[in-house]
Scaffold this active site. Structure first.
Site, PDB file in Angstrom:
ATOM      1  N   SER A   1       0.855  -1.179   0.000  1.00 20.94           N
ATOM      2  CA  SER A   1       0.000   0.000   0.000  1.00 20.94           C
ATOM      3  C   SER A   1       0.891   1.229   0.000  1.00 20.94           C
ATOM      4  O   SER A   1       2.031   1.189   0.488  1.00 20.94           O
ATOM      5  CB  SER A   1      -0.904   0.016   1.238  1.00 20.94           C
ATOM      6  OG  SER A   1      -1.628   1.226   1.317  1.00 20.94           O
ATOM      7  N   ASN A   2       0.378   2.314  -0.551  1.00 16.65           N
ATOM      8  CA  ASN A   2       1.063   3.597  -0.478  1.00 16.65           C
ATOM      9  C   ASN A   2       0.234   4.607   0.309  1.00 16.65           C
ATOM     10  O   ASN A   2       0.530   5.798   0.290  1.00 16.65           O
ATOM     11  CB  ASN A   2       1.331   4.135  -1.891  1.00 16.65           C
ATOM     12  CG  ASN A   2       2.331   3.282  -2.642  1.00 16.65           C
ATOM     13  OD1 ASN A   2       3.387   2.964  -2.134  1.00 16.65           O
ATOM     14  ND2 ASN A   2       1.980   2.890  -3.865  1.00 16.65           N
TER      15      ASN A   2
ATOM     16  N   LYS B   1      -0.650   6.734   3.160  1.00 20.61           N
ATOM     17  CA  LYS B   1       0.151   7.263   4.269  1.00 20.61           C
ATOM     18  C   LYS B   1      -0.514   7.019   5.615  1.00 20.61           C
ATOM     19  O   LYS B   1       0.173   6.781   6.614  1.00 20.61           O
ATOM     20  CB  LYS B   1       0.389   8.760   4.055  1.00 20.61           C
ATOM     21  CG  LYS B   1       1.278   9.079   2.857  1.00 20.61           C
ATOM     22  CD  LYS B   1       1.496  10.574   2.710  1.00 20.61           C
ATOM     23  CE  LYS B   1       2.393  10.877   1.516  1.00 20.61           C
ATOM     24  NZ  LYS B   1       2.604  12.341   1.340  1.00 20.61           N
TER      25      LYS B   1
ATOM     26  N   LYS C   1      -2.475   4.461   6.446  1.00 15.81           N
ATOM     27  CA  LYS C   1      -2.276   3.050   6.804  1.00 15.81           C
ATOM     28  C   LYS C   1      -0.837   2.803   7.248  1.00 15.81           C
ATOM     29  O   LYS C   1      -0.584   2.096   8.225  1.00 15.81           O
ATOM     30  CB  LYS C   1      -2.610   2.155   5.619  1.00 15.81           C
ATOM     31  CG  LYS C   1      -4.082   2.047   5.288  1.00 15.81           C
ATOM     32  CD  LYS C   1      -4.322   1.072   4.154  1.00 15.81           C
ATOM     33  CE  LYS C   1      -5.792   0.953   3.806  1.00 15.81           C
ATOM     34  NZ  LYS C   1      -6.048  -0.027   2.729  1.00 15.81           N
TER      35      LYS C   1
ATOM     36  N   ASP D   1      -6.404  -5.123   3.139  1.00 10.23           N
ATOM     37  CA  ASP D   1      -7.569  -4.745   2.351  1.00 10.23           C
ATOM     38  C   ASP D   1      -8.668  -4.418   3.344  1.00 10.23           C
ATOM     39  O   ASP D   1      -9.048  -5.277   4.157  1.00 10.23           O
ATOM     40  CB  ASP D   1      -8.014  -5.853   1.396  1.00 10.23           C
ATOM     41  CG  ASP D   1      -8.884  -5.281   0.277  1.00 10.23           C
ATOM     42  OD1 ASP D   1      -8.402  -4.377  -0.428  1.00 10.23           O
ATOM     43  OD2 ASP D   1     -10.025  -5.721   0.119  1.00 10.23           O
ATOM     44  N   SER D   2      -9.095  -3.194   3.303  1.00  8.43           N
ATOM     45  CA  SER D   2     -10.037  -2.748   4.319  1.00  8.43           C
ATOM     46  C   SER D   2     -11.075  -1.839   3.702  1.00  8.43           C
ATOM     47  O   SER D   2     -10.923  -1.328   2.584  1.00  8.43           O
ATOM     48  CB  SER D   2      -9.296  -2.025   5.453  1.00  8.43           C
ATOM     49  OG  SER D   2      -8.501  -0.966   4.941  1.00  8.43           O
TER      50      SER D   2
ATOM     51  N   GLY E   1     -10.068   8.429   5.240  1.00  4.53           N
ATOM     52  CA  GLY E   1     -11.177   7.631   4.726  1.00  4.53           C
ATOM     53  C   GLY E   1     -12.508   8.082   5.300  1.00  4.53           C
ATOM     54  O   GLY E   1     -12.828   9.279   5.318  1.00  4.53           O
TER      55      GLY E   1
ATOM     56  N   ASP F   1     -13.453   7.931   8.411  1.00  5.42           N
ATOM     57  CA  ASP F   1     -13.361   8.204   9.850  1.00  5.42           C
ATOM     58  C   ASP F   1     -14.250   9.354  10.322  1.00  5.42           C
ATOM     59  O   ASP F   1     -14.855   9.262  11.397  1.00  5.42           O
ATOM     60  CB  ASP F   1     -11.908   8.484  10.249  1.00  5.42           C
ATOM     61  CG  ASP F   1     -11.047   7.224  10.287  1.00  5.42           C
ATOM     62  OD1 ASP F   1     -11.595   6.124  10.095  1.00  5.42           O
ATOM     63  OD2 ASP F   1      -9.825   7.347  10.500  1.00  5.42           O
TER      64      ASP F   1
ATOM     65  N   LYS G   1      -7.294   5.109  18.886  1.00 10.29           N
ATOM     66  CA  LYS G   1      -7.751   4.509  17.637  1.00 10.29           C
ATOM     67  C   LYS G   1      -7.076   3.159  17.410  1.00 10.29           C
ATOM     68  O   LYS G   1      -7.743   2.176  17.037  1.00 10.29           O
ATOM     69  CB  LYS G   1      -7.470   5.439  16.465  1.00 10.29           C
ATOM     70  CG  LYS G   1      -8.018   4.890  15.146  1.00 10.29           C
ATOM     71  CD  LYS G   1      -7.732   5.815  13.972  1.00 10.29           C
ATOM     72  CE  LYS G   1      -8.291   5.220  12.687  1.00 10.29           C
ATOM     73  NZ  LYS G   1      -7.960   6.022  11.492  1.00 10.29           N
TER      74      LYS G   1
END
Length: 219
Positions: free
Chosen positions: A23-24, A26, A28, A86-87, A180, A182, A202
């Site tokens: 993943s890129n 930031k 995550k 994957d979320s 995202g 949030d 979190k």
């Protein structure tokens, strides 16, 4: 054993290993780094972009399938162990959409503002009907995170971990942190959104925090 997977031991000292994060994102990457540091693993997490690895084609039909696809892709190119996340957000009232399409729900990958706006818009008819029916029913949401770890690209036994975080979906965003969905993810027991939490809280409660702790236990 964990030390066999994570680090080599020579003359009593641990040799740091590198894992590729498929993943890129930031947000995550920051969460992974904090959680792995807290676990005291001698591992450096490298985002795939630093190795010029392009995103995999996510053509799976589930979080699990896509996580494995991404992990194998990153491992095959880097020749390093790889971990993939994957979320997304599942809203039962929308048939569990946006689901695996969470990052590109509004069409453009990673456009959080547009994705949030589309979610709000898609839920308006449901909220309107609830008001007509005099129902004060909150819209439920579930954050899902599936992690896949492969030791090599053709690893026949990927390690899979899953975390679920339940909350409610607001009509307007609140909070300046996170990423995202949030700002729309309301936690009634805390009286706050995921975007309002500090990183420690979190990580303790989130779907990703749960999945990472489960992954570490399986290692």
């Amino acid at each position: 054993m964990l030390k066999d997977t994570v680090s080599a031991v020579k003359e009593g000292e641990q040799v740091e290993q590198q894992w590729v994060l498929a993943s890129n994102n930031k947000g995550k990457l920051a969460e992974f780094e904090r959680l792995f540091a807290a676990a005291n693993l001698n591992v450096t997490i490298i985002p795939q972009g630093q190795l010029n690895i392009e995103d995999a084609v996510e053509d799976g039909l589930s979080f699990v399938e896509n996580a494995i696809i991404k992990a194998r892709h990153a491992s095959r190119i880097s020749r390093l162990p790889a971990i993939a996340d994957d979320s997304g957000l599942c809203v039962p009232a929308l048939g569990n959409a946006p689901g695996i399409y969470s990052a590109r729900f509004a069409g453009e990958h990673g456009n959080d503002a547009n994705n949030n706006a589309k979610l709000i818009n898609d839920l308006q008819p449901i909220r309107a009907q609830n008001r007509l029916d005099n129902k004060d029913t909150p819209i439920k949401g579930i954050f899902v995170c599936v992690l896949a770890f492969v030791r090599h690209a053709d690893d026949p036994l990927p390690i899979i971990a899953q975390g679920l975080w339940q909350g409610e979906i607001l009509e307007t965003p609140h909070g300046e942190g996170g990423f995202g969905y949030d700002p729309l993810f309301w936690l009634p027991e805390l009286g706050a959104t995921a975007a309002s939490l500090d990183s420690a809280d979190k990580n303790r409660m989130s779907h990703r925090g749960q999945a990472i702790r489960q992954l570490l236990q399986q290692l």
